[in-house]
Scaffold this motif. Structure first.
Motif, PDB file in Angstrom:
ATOM      1  N   ASP A  71      80.448 -19.156 -42.755  1.00  0.00           N
ATOM      2  CA  ASP A  71      80.685 -17.830 -42.128  1.00  0.00           C
ATOM      3  C   ASP A  71      80.466 -17.958 -40.906  1.00  0.00           C
ATOM      4  OD1 ASP A  71      81.281 -16.852 -44.793  1.00  0.00           O
ATOM      5  OD2 ASP A  71      79.183 -16.048 -45.200  1.00  0.00           O
ATOM      6  N   LYS A  75      83.238 -16.491 -38.292  1.00  0.00           N
ATOM      7  CA  LYS A  75      82.792 -15.495 -37.105  1.00  0.00           C
ATOM      8  C   LYS A  75      83.365 -15.986 -35.770  1.00  0.00           C
ATOM      9  CE  LYS A  75      79.230 -12.388 -35.876  1.00  0.00           C
ATOM     10  NZ  LYS A  75      77.686 -11.686 -36.110  1.00  0.00           N
ATOM     11  N   ARG A  96      85.962 -17.945 -53.531  1.00  0.00           N
ATOM     12  CA  ARG A  96      85.520 -17.064 -52.536  1.00  0.00           C
ATOM     13  C   ARG A  96      86.278 -16.048 -51.878  1.00  0.00           C
ATOM     14  NH1 ARG A  96      81.087 -18.109 -49.401  1.00  0.00           N
ATOM     15  NH2 ARG A  96      80.826 -17.330 -47.347  1.00  0.00           N
ATOM     16  N   GLN A  98      88.404 -14.587 -53.879  1.00  0.00           N
ATOM     17  CA  GLN A  98      88.310 -13.424 -55.068  1.00  0.00           C
ATOM     18  C   GLN A  98      87.086 -12.695 -55.077  1.00  0.00           C
ATOM     19  OE1 GLN A  98      87.264 -14.238 -59.291  1.00  0.00           O
ATOM     20  NE2 GLN A  98      89.448 -13.845 -59.705  1.00  0.00           N
ATOM     21  N   ALA A  99      85.985 -13.469 -54.521  1.00  0.00           N
ATOM     22  CA  ALA A  99      84.572 -12.689 -54.495  1.00  0.00           C
ATOM     23  C   ALA A  99      84.514 -11.778 -53.027  1.00  0.00           C
ATOM     24  CB  ALA A  99      83.431 -13.744 -54.421  1.00  0.00           C
ATOM     25  N   ARG A 100      85.115 -12.102 -51.935  1.00  0.00           N
ATOM     26  CA  ARG A 100      85.348 -11.624 -50.860  1.00  0.00           C
ATOM     27  C   ARG A 100      86.698 -11.180 -50.315  1.00  0.00           C
ATOM     28  NH1 ARG A 100      80.131 -14.363 -47.344  1.00  0.00           N
ATOM     29  NH2 ARG A 100      78.708 -14.659 -48.930  1.00  0.00           N
ATOM     30  N   ASN A 102      89.698 -10.714 -48.234  1.00  0.00           N
ATOM     31  CA  ASN A 102      89.646 -10.109 -46.826  1.00  0.00           C
ATOM     32  C   ASN A 102      91.162 -10.495 -46.318  1.00  0.00           C
ATOM     33  OD1 ASN A 102      89.736  -9.659 -44.150  1.00  0.00           O
ATOM     34  ND2 ASN A 102      88.056 -11.106 -43.527  1.00  0.00           N
TER      35      ASN A 102
END
Length: 372
Positions: A71, A75, A96, A98-100, A102
């Motif tokens: 992360d 960023k 990841r 699927q869970a977040r 973006n």
């Protein structure tokens, strides 16, 4: 007016053989890109072929710590695309995504279900059965000896014992008697597969060992067949190439086009099945010809591979497909030779690394090269 920054492509496990192959496929076309890599080890010469490198812990050892580091890097870089280079990276990125979700940060992968099915060879067999794909007969060994013995009776010796999660023929054994078979009963981390080669040749080799002793170097490897497909975000098939590989010590040394209609049709069927399961991006299908003359699948991978650079030399631009369809980046076309070759020889090379670069990366967790 300030210059527009070059779009960043972020690689997980960038110093791996797969990462090196992707860089090879980008040779002569990377000037407009910023290529960054995450790696768990600093002392890797290939890592410093990127424009920027970041050190992170091992994903398998501590996924939470790895996720936090990921992360931070994302960023900072705001990458246009994230490319996984190892099987564990593929499954982690799929979960990841699927869970977040973006949309502004695309990962070169699909849904976690097929990602996990490719990671686990027993699950690969189940997925293949659902779609009628000719996967080699497979049995998980987390069962009793009677089922293993029945499997051997149906498929004959030798059998292949391999890790449920593994690659490059590591931890693979040839099982050729009931005593060896019985030792596998109840193991949760192993599968048995039908031996796809010539059983008589394998037995003759084993008889030679019993008679003469064990050769210092030996292998049962035969030519393998590989299919590399590319599934776009909309589920359509954008590329497919079939190749034949001469294998030595778990590595393909010679890669040749193999435009067998039956093999290409199998690739199309596999791509359709995986697209229906939600897979997107590269799809690698490892096959072998059976003694009956058919093709049988023994492994899937949802990533670029150690032969990506070879396929680029054969005219198959899978890296360009990934950047275009997932990152919206259209690369210049590769300089085409007078005629694309039919085969590529793969050779090892020697590399060295500047000690100061390694010290910087180990000390700060970050290195930026002259190109970046």
């Amino acid at each position: 007016m300030p210059a527009t920054p070059a779009p960043c492509i972020l690689f997980l496990s960038g110093a791996s053989l797969v990462g090196q192959n992707i860089l090879s496929a980008l040779a002569g076309r990377r000037a407009g890109l910023h290529l960054a890599a995450i790696n768990s080890v600093a002392n890797e010469p290939a890592l410093f072929d990127f424009d920027e490198a970041f050190l992170a812990g091992n994903l398998k050892d501590d996924p939470d710590a790895f996720g936090q580091r990921f992360d931070q890097i994302v960023k900072s870089l705001q990458p246009r695309l994230v490319i996984p280079c190892r099987d564990d990276d593929v499954a982690w990125l799929a979960a990841r995504a699927q869970a977040r979700p973006n949309p502004a940060l695309p990962f070169l992968c699909g849904a976690p279900g097929p990602a996990l099915a490719m990671l686990d060879k027993a699950a690969s067999a189940d997925l293949s059965a659902r779609h009628g794909l000719p996967y080699a007969a497979t049995l998980a060994t987390d069962t009793d000896a009677a089922r293993l013995i029945d499997f051997a009776a149906r498929h004959g010796y030798p059998l292949i014992a391999k890790p449920r999660q593994g690659f490059a023929s590591r931890g693979v054994f040839l099982v050729h008697n009931e005593a060896q078979l019985a030792r596998l009963a109840g193991r949760p981390d192993t599968i048995l597969q039908r031996y796809l080669g010539d059983r008589a040749e394998a037995q003759a080799y084993l008889d030679g060992i019993a008679r003469d002793g064990i050769p210092l170097f030996h292998s049962f490897e035969a030519d393998k067949h590989s299919l590399q497909a590319f599934i776009a975000p909309d589920g359509s098939l954008k590329g497919l190439l079939a190749t034949r590989h001469a294998m030595r010590q778990g590595r393909s040394e010679h890669v040749a086009r193999h435009d067998d209609p039956a093999l290409l049709q199998l690739g199309q069927r596999c791509a359709q099945a995986f697209a229906a399961e939600g897979w997107r991006g590269p799809l690698n299908i490892q096959c072998q010809r059976t003694p009956e003359g058919n093709y049988a699948i023994y492994e899937y991978n949802g990533r670029y591979t150690g032969a990506t650079g070879a396929r680029q030399l054969l005219g198959y631009d899978e890296v360009g497909m990934g950047l275009e369809h997932f990152g919206g980046i259209r690369l210049p076309e590769s300089p085409a030779p007078h005629a694309w070759p039919d085969a590529v020889q793969r050779l090892p090379v020697s590399r060295a690394v500047e000690a100061g670069w390694v010290e910087t990366l180990e000390g700060t967790g970050h290195w930026r090269g002259r190109r970046g």
